[in-house]
Motif scaffolding. Sequence first.
Motif, PDB file in Angstrom:
ATOM      1  N   PRO A  51       0.762  -1.010   0.007  1.00  0.00           N
ATOM      2  CA  PRO A  51      -0.037   0.003  -0.042  1.00  0.00           C
ATOM      3  C   PRO A  51       0.905   1.207   0.040  1.00  0.00           C
ATOM      4  CG  PRO A  51      -0.952  -1.515   1.525  1.00  0.00           C
ATOM      5  CD  PRO A  51       0.548  -2.200   1.003  1.00  0.00           C
ATOM      6  N   ASN A  52       1.976   1.233   0.530  1.00  0.00           N
ATOM      7  CA  ASN A  52       2.973   2.358   0.644  1.00  0.00           C
ATOM      8  C   ASN A  52       3.615   2.639  -0.647  1.00  0.00           C
ATOM      9  OD1 ASN A  52       2.342   2.971   3.381  1.00  0.00           O
ATOM     10  ND2 ASN A  52       3.440   1.465   4.009  1.00  0.00           N
ATOM     11  N   GLN A  53       3.710   1.428  -1.476  1.00  0.00           N
ATOM     12  CA  GLN A  53       4.332   1.654  -2.698  1.00  0.00           C
ATOM     13  C   GLN A  53       3.717   2.077  -4.044  1.00  0.00           C
ATOM     14  OE1 GLN A  53       6.309  -2.265  -2.453  1.00  0.00           O
ATOM     15  NE2 GLN A  53       7.922  -1.727  -1.101  1.00  0.00           N
ATOM     16  N   ILE A  54       2.485   1.883  -3.991  1.00  0.00           N
ATOM     17  CA  ILE A  54       1.786   2.105  -4.936  1.00  0.00           C
ATOM     18  C   ILE A  54       1.644   3.593  -5.470  1.00  0.00           C
ATOM     19  CG2 ILE A  54      -0.778   2.105  -6.001  1.00  0.00           C
ATOM     20  CD1 ILE A  54      -1.254  -0.331  -4.223  1.00  0.00           C
ATOM     21  N   GLN A  55       1.968   3.681  -6.524  1.00  0.00           N
ATOM     22  CA  GLN A  55       2.334   5.353  -6.990  1.00  0.00           C
ATOM     23  C   GLN A  55       1.100   5.909  -7.602  1.00  0.00           C
ATOM     24  OE1 GLN A  55       5.993   5.230  -9.087  1.00  0.00           O
ATOM     25  NE2 GLN A  55       6.962   4.971  -6.979  1.00  0.00           N
ATOM     26  N   GLY A  56       0.978   7.237  -7.666  1.00  0.00           N
ATOM     27  CA  GLY A  56      -0.039   8.000  -8.275  1.00  0.00           C
ATOM     28  C   GLY A  56      -0.116   7.526  -9.577  1.00  0.00           C
ATOM     29  N   GLY A 219     -15.935   1.506 -11.888  1.00  0.00           N
ATOM     30  CA  GLY A 219     -16.011   2.637 -11.457  1.00  0.00           C
ATOM     31  C   GLY A 219     -16.041   2.995 -10.051  1.00  0.00           C
ATOM     32  N   ILE A 220     -15.178   2.120  -9.149  1.00  0.00           N
ATOM     33  CA  ILE A 220     -14.851   2.285  -7.734  1.00  0.00           C
ATOM     34  C   ILE A 220     -13.597   2.865  -7.666  1.00  0.00           C
ATOM     35  CG2 ILE A 220     -14.445   1.007  -5.682  1.00  0.00           C
ATOM     36  CD1 ILE A 220     -16.367  -1.224  -6.907  1.00  0.00           C
ATOM     37  N   ASP A 221     -13.587   3.940  -6.667  1.00  0.00           N
ATOM     38  CA  ASP A 221     -12.337   4.668  -6.399  1.00  0.00           C
ATOM     39  C   ASP A 221     -11.261   3.985  -5.782  1.00  0.00           C
ATOM     40  OD1 ASP A 221     -10.593   6.622  -5.712  1.00  0.00           O
ATOM     41  OD2 ASP A 221     -11.923   8.032  -4.937  1.00  0.00           O
ATOM     42  N   ILE A 222     -10.210   3.399  -6.885  1.00  0.00           N
ATOM     43  CA  ILE A 222      -9.244   2.641  -6.301  1.00  0.00           C
ATOM     44  C   ILE A 222      -8.094   3.302  -5.278  1.00  0.00           C
ATOM     45  CG2 ILE A 222      -9.256   0.951  -8.121  1.00  0.00           C
ATOM     46  CD1 ILE A 222      -7.212   2.221  -9.617  1.00  0.00           C
ATOM     47  N   GLN A 223      -8.254   4.691  -5.840  1.00  0.00           N
ATOM     48  CA  GLN A 223      -7.344   5.651  -4.783  1.00  0.00           C
ATOM     49  C   GLN A 223      -7.558   5.560  -3.424  1.00  0.00           C
ATOM     50  OE1 GLN A 223      -4.302   7.457  -5.904  1.00  0.00           O
ATOM     51  NE2 GLN A 223      -4.206   6.881  -3.530  1.00  0.00           N
ATOM     52  N   LYS A 224      -9.183   5.558  -3.335  1.00  0.00           N
ATOM     53  CA  LYS A 224      -9.316   5.491  -1.778  1.00  0.00           C
ATOM     54  C   LYS A 224      -9.315   4.129  -1.208  1.00  0.00           C
ATOM     55  CE  LYS A 224     -12.708   9.181  -1.288  1.00  0.00           C
ATOM     56  NZ  LYS A 224     -13.816   9.624  -1.930  1.00  0.00           N
ATOM     57  N   LEU A 225      -9.507   3.203  -2.114  1.00  0.00           N
ATOM     58  CA  LEU A 225      -9.144   1.667  -1.551  1.00  0.00           C
ATOM     59  C   LEU A 225      -7.803   1.664  -1.008  1.00  0.00           C
ATOM     60  CD1 LEU A 225     -10.640  -1.343  -1.768  1.00  0.00           C
ATOM     61  CD2 LEU A 225      -9.350  -1.684  -3.846  1.00  0.00           C
ATOM     62  N   VAL A 226      -7.120   2.006  -2.062  1.00  0.00           N
ATOM     63  CA  VAL A 226      -5.286   1.860  -1.612  1.00  0.00           C
ATOM     64  C   VAL A 226      -5.119   2.870  -0.530  1.00  0.00           C
ATOM     65  CG1 VAL A 226      -3.206   2.468  -2.421  1.00  0.00           C
ATOM     66  CG2 VAL A 226      -4.627   1.508  -4.050  1.00  0.00           C
ATOM     67  N   ASP A 227      -5.821   3.976  -0.352  1.00  0.00           N
ATOM     68  CA  ASP A 227      -5.692   5.060   0.942  1.00  0.00           C
ATOM     69  C   ASP A 227      -6.055   4.216   2.140  1.00  0.00           C
ATOM     70  OD1 ASP A 227      -4.625   7.073  -0.531  1.00  0.00           O
ATOM     71  OD2 ASP A 227      -6.612   8.086  -0.621  1.00  0.00           O
ATOM     72  N   ALA A 229      -6.117   0.992   2.650  1.00  0.00           N
ATOM     73  CA  ALA A 229      -5.007  -0.117   2.993  1.00  0.00           C
ATOM     74  C   ALA A 229      -3.750   0.527   3.545  1.00  0.00           C
ATOM     75  CB  ALA A 229      -4.804  -1.031   1.874  1.00  0.00           C
ATOM     76  N   ARG A 230      -3.504   1.782   3.128  1.00  0.00           N
ATOM     77  CA  ARG A 230      -2.252   2.197   3.668  1.00  0.00           C
ATOM     78  C   ARG A 230      -2.565   2.718   5.165  1.00  0.00           C
ATOM     79  NH1 ARG A 230      -1.223   6.955  -0.039  1.00  0.00           N
ATOM     80  NH2 ARG A 230      -0.734   5.155  -1.584  1.00  0.00           N
ATOM     81  N   THR A 231      -3.786   3.225   5.444  1.00  0.00           N
ATOM     82  CA  THR A 231      -3.981   3.665   6.658  1.00  0.00           C
ATOM     83  C   THR A 231      -3.829   2.400   7.613  1.00  0.00           C
ATOM     84  OG1 THR A 231      -5.578   5.342   6.019  1.00  0.00           O
ATOM     85  CG2 THR A 231      -5.766   4.594   8.416  1.00  0.00           C
ATOM     86  N   MET A 232      -4.398   1.194   7.206  1.00  0.00           N
ATOM     87  CA  MET A 232      -4.554   0.153   8.105  1.00  0.00           C
ATOM     88  C   MET A 232      -3.126  -0.308   8.189  1.00  0.00           C
ATOM     89  SD  MET A 232      -6.061  -2.014   9.737  1.00  0.00           S
ATOM     90  CE  MET A 232      -7.804  -1.989   9.834  1.00  0.00           C
ATOM     91  N   ALA A 233      -2.116  -0.425   7.036  1.00  0.00           N
ATOM     92  CA  ALA A 233      -0.778  -0.988   7.045  1.00  0.00           C
ATOM     93  C   ALA A 233      -0.152  -0.268   8.105  1.00  0.00           C
ATOM     94  CB  ALA A 233      -0.397  -0.998   5.649  1.00  0.00           C
ATOM     95  N   SER A 234      -0.232   1.192   8.244  1.00  0.00           N
ATOM     96  CA  SER A 234       0.801   1.755   8.838  1.00  0.00           C
ATOM     97  C   SER A 234       0.284   1.629  10.344  1.00  0.00           C
ATOM     98  CB  SER A 234       0.977   3.285   8.487  1.00  0.00           C
ATOM     99  OG  SER A 234       0.127   4.025   9.197  1.00  0.00           O
ATOM    100  N   TYR A 235      -0.918   1.528  10.627  1.00  0.00           N
ATOM    101  CA  TYR A 235      -1.360   1.208  12.126  1.00  0.00           C
ATOM    102  C   TYR A 235      -0.780  -0.119  12.595  1.00  0.00           C
ATOM    103  CZ  TYR A 235      -4.372   0.323  15.685  1.00  0.00           C
ATOM    104  OH  TYR A 235      -4.956  -0.032  17.057  1.00  0.00           O
ATOM    105  N   LEU A 236      -1.070  -1.253  11.615  1.00  0.00           N
ATOM    106  CA  LEU A 236      -0.691  -2.283  12.242  1.00  0.00           C
ATOM    107  C   LEU A 236       0.810  -2.410  12.398  1.00  0.00           C
ATOM    108  CD1 LEU A 236      -3.142  -4.712   9.755  1.00  0.00           C
ATOM    109  CD2 LEU A 236      -3.400  -3.900  12.383  1.00  0.00           C
ATOM    110  N   LYS A 237       1.606  -1.778  11.512  1.00  0.00           N
ATOM    111  CA  LYS A 237       3.016  -1.805  11.614  1.00  0.00           C
ATOM    112  C   LYS A 237       3.547  -1.390  12.593  1.00  0.00           C
ATOM    113  CE  LYS A 237       7.161  -0.558   8.952  1.00  0.00           C
ATOM    114  NZ  LYS A 237       7.545  -0.159   7.695  1.00  0.00           N
ATOM    115  N   ASN A 238       2.736  -0.277  13.312  1.00  0.00           N
ATOM    116  CA  ASN A 238       3.562   0.743  14.195  1.00  0.00           C
ATOM    117  C   ASN A 238       2.848   0.352  15.629  1.00  0.00           C
ATOM    118  OD1 ASN A 238       5.223   2.270  12.564  1.00  0.00           O
ATOM    119  ND2 ASN A 238       3.389   3.616  12.022  1.00  0.00           N
TER     120      ASN A 238
END
Length: 449
Positions: A51-56, A219-227, A229-238
């Motif tokens: 999730p942290n590596q997927i770029q714009g 038609g689903i917002d994939i940026q939000k999906l990745v966002d 996942a990124r929120t969860m990834a950083s929470y669980l990692k830390n």
Amino acid sequence: MTNIKLNPKFLKGFLKETQLEDFLKKSVEAKKLLHNKEGAGSDFLGWVELPNQIQGKQIKELQETAEKIAGNSEYLVVVGIGGSYLGSRAIIEANSSSFDVVSSNKTKVLYAGHHIDPDYHNELLDFLEDKEFSINVISKSGTTTEPAIAFRTLMSLAKKKYGESNLKNRIYSTTDSKKGALKKLSDEFGLKTFVIPDDIGGRFSVLTPVGLLPIAAAGIDIQKLVDGARTMASYLKNENDPYANTSCLYAAYRNFFYSVGHKLEILVNYNPKMHYFTEWWKQLYGESEGKGKKGIFPAGVDLTTDLHSLGQYIQDGERIIFETVLSIVSPMKNLLIEEVQGDPDGLNFLAGKTLSYITNQAMKGTMLAHFEGGVPCIELQVPQINSEICGELIYFFEYACGISGYLLGVNPFDQPGVEDYKNNMFALLGKKGYESKKIEVENKLKQLD
Ligand code: PA5
């Protein structure tokens, strides 16, 4: 903070806090193994930091391809099996209308190659004959039989309809960067090809183009999906406190219950849109943990529907089950029960109440009944379903799965058992290289007659 909370209320009395301690300690150690790549299957941990590596620019490329598909096609046929289709189907169905997986979306997504039933595939070919369609064929190995068969038939229809030179405007492939029959074929026809990274296995690939392209096409917002996942990834990692780290806590509870004889976990939802999310979850946990003659059997129920079928067993059958309830608090849109004069159906006691209020009471009542009937219920509270929260849920379950597999003592990232049926099937179908196996399999089948 994340949106997913674990409520242990309906676990009271099933265990003492001290009984969980060892599992919690081990779950934090397993978390370290994931991040330091020191556990079994560490070549397949690309999803941990994904999730942290997927770029714009990757999101943009996928969205542009989705636009292109919408520009010439009413339908997108996703051809894939297992991890190559379940993640996208889970997210698309969770975020779409139950009746028209379509009108609110850009492109209607259909599925093929997730089995080899002739009726289904014949009906699909007939249906597509007079429709505008594109295909996204997805296979990491590029050699899986079921999608390969479906793709051959669909490609033949596309060739007839659009001509060979136009296939590159209609067919998109998602596969390995170098190897496999699909990669070869994609190069030969000049198809736009998305890559599945080497270090990400099928069931952990939702946030790669495997899932993201079909999801964007719907038609689903994939940026939000990745966002999400990124929120969860950083929470669980830390978060190193296992009581606060929801994935560690969930993995610890699962393994505790397994160790005391609850060998079957059911994922429970009260929202039919989540049916395929459960299918994705079943594959994730079943293929990751069921090995070495051990592992929790993951099953699922859609409630309240299945209370009128499997409900009896859950309440009163053999006490081998624990359940994980996805309690989704708010619906996309509510519905109010009206008062009817004379109360002919006796339902006026519900007048003025919403369907979501009634569902919540049904959920509480059911959890209490199951709890009192000897079924521990892990409640995962989720405020609502949207693409961002789906991203959180996907990562939460993937991370917990990695930890849980390590607690169980298996490699959660391989699937050696899947090969056995394939070898027998290839032998019976006369695939080159399986000549002696064919004789062996036929003899074994004869002996069973
Ligand atoms: O999780 C997995 O690895 C499997 O379920 C695969 O996704 C499934 O077998 C399909 O494989 P492939 O993508 O190679 O066609």
